[in-house]
Design an enzyme around this catalytic site. Structure first.
Site, PDB file in Angstrom:
ATOM      1  N   SER A   1       5.872  -2.054  -8.247  1.00 28.54           N
ATOM      2  CA  SER A   1       6.993  -2.225  -6.991  1.00 28.54           C
ATOM      3  C   SER A   1       6.589  -3.236  -6.053  1.00 28.54           C
ATOM      4  CB  SER A   1       7.143  -0.734  -6.651  1.00 28.54           C
ATOM      5  OG  SER A   1       7.895  -0.754  -5.295  1.00 28.54           O
TER       6      SER A   1
ATOM      7  N   GLY B   1      11.598   6.082 -20.889  1.00 27.52           N
ATOM      8  CA  GLY B   1      12.846   5.353 -21.370  1.00 27.52           C
ATOM      9  C   GLY B   1      14.219   5.832 -20.874  1.00 27.52           C
TER      10      GLY B   1
ATOM     11  N   TYR C   1       3.546   6.609  -2.594  1.00 27.51           N
ATOM     12  CA  TYR C   1       4.185   5.841  -3.667  1.00 27.51           C
ATOM     13  C   TYR C   1       3.594   4.418  -3.687  1.00 27.51           C
ATOM     14  CZ  TYR C   1       7.746   3.375  -6.291  1.00 27.51           C
ATOM     15  OH  TYR C   1       8.663   2.459  -7.220  1.00 27.51           O
TER      16      TYR C   1
ATOM     17  N   ASN D   1       6.399   2.480 -17.850  1.00 24.58           N
ATOM     18  CA  ASN D   1       7.509   2.333 -17.027  1.00 24.58           C
ATOM     19  C   ASN D   1       7.921   3.560 -16.194  1.00 24.58           C
ATOM     20  OD1 ASN D   1      10.204   1.115 -15.721  1.00 24.58           O
ATOM     21  ND2 ASN D   1      11.087   2.792 -17.272  1.00 24.58           N
TER      22      ASN D   1
ATOM     23  N   ALA E   1       0.722   3.645  -2.553  1.00 25.14           N
ATOM     24  CA  ALA E   1      -0.801   3.644  -3.083  1.00 25.14           C
ATOM     25  C   ALA E   1      -0.815   3.654  -4.607  1.00 25.14           C
ATOM     26  CB  ALA E   1      -1.353   4.755  -2.334  1.00 25.14           C
ATOM     27  N   ALA E   2       0.209   4.645  -5.309  1.00 26.27           N
ATOM     28  CA  ALA E   2       0.051   4.486  -6.659  1.00 26.27           C
ATOM     29  C   ALA E   2       0.339   3.401  -7.550  1.00 26.27           C
ATOM     30  CB  ALA E   2       1.120   5.749  -6.986  1.00 26.27           C
TER      31      ALA E   2
END
Length: 218
Positions: A131, A12, A144, A79, A146-147
């Site tokens: 993303s 947050g 990044y 998030n 892959a995640a």
């Protein structure tokens, strides 16, 4: 008696996270997590109906400990995220594991902690912030990408599993977003990610928050 609507925003204190807290604090009691940004957390807590919890979401025990203090959550937004730009051959095992731990395993930990009460109440919405690189891949961001791709698969599979319980699971995969995380990119690199956004522009964090609002209200 009508129960208080309660939202949990993971990550947050980042740019998108702050926009999410502001977007939903008008009609939810908002609980948000942060890790390092104490000043930002304090500023957000000054708003009504918000509370910040310092928590490393890769620490499964800590996640379950704080979530079990709340009777229910109507909305969960996963998030939290980190990014890194590096040639694939230079990525260390530690960097690979850390990327997956924060961007994917953290969502697993939090969702497993929140989901049982949603199932018992037969209601709830879970939104995972992925993303565009999770869909199309990005050079020099293999770990990044892959995640974030894993988070998309996680969302699609879980949506099918919990739909009979009245729970909705969605993901969003924005292109370039105006945030400190993207401040290290050259302008031409950001423009390359903008083609995936409506209007071909860099999104503001508030744009992402409003997109999530539309999904929830649909």
């Amino acid at each position: 008696m009508t129960l208080t609507k309660r939202a949990l925003i993971i990550g947050g204190s980042g740019a998108i996270g702050k926009a999410l807290v502001r977007e939903f604090s008008s009609d939810y009691e908002v609980i948000f997590t942060y890790l390092n940004n104490e000043a930002c957390a304090s500023a957000l807590e000054a708003q009504s109906r918000t509370a910040g919890i310092k928590c490393d979401i890769t620490d499964r025990e800590a996640v379950f400990k704080f979530i079990n203090e709340y009777p229910h959550f109507d909305l969960l937004v996963n998030n939290a995220g980190i990014s890194d730009i590096k040639l694939f051959t230079d990525i260390t095992v530690h960097e690979w594991n850390r990327m997956l731990a924060v961007n994917l395993t953290g969502a697993f930990n939090v969702t497993q902690a929140v989901l049982p009460t949603m199932i018992r109440r037969k209601s709830g919405v879970i939104i995972n912030v992925s993303s565009i690189w999770g869909e199309v891949g990005a050079s020099c961001e293999v770990h990044y990408s892959a995640a974030k791709a894993g988070l998309i698969g996680f969302s699609k599979a879980l949506a099918k599993e919990v739909e009979p319980s009245g729970i909705r699971v969605h993901y969003i995969a924005p292109g370039a977003v105006e945030s400190p995380m993207n401040s290290g990119f050259a302008e031409e690199e950001l423009l390359g990610a903008c083609i995936f956004n409506e209007g071909g522009k860099v999104l503001k964090p508030e744009d992402v928050a409003k997109e999530i609002r539309l999904i929830i209200d649909s």
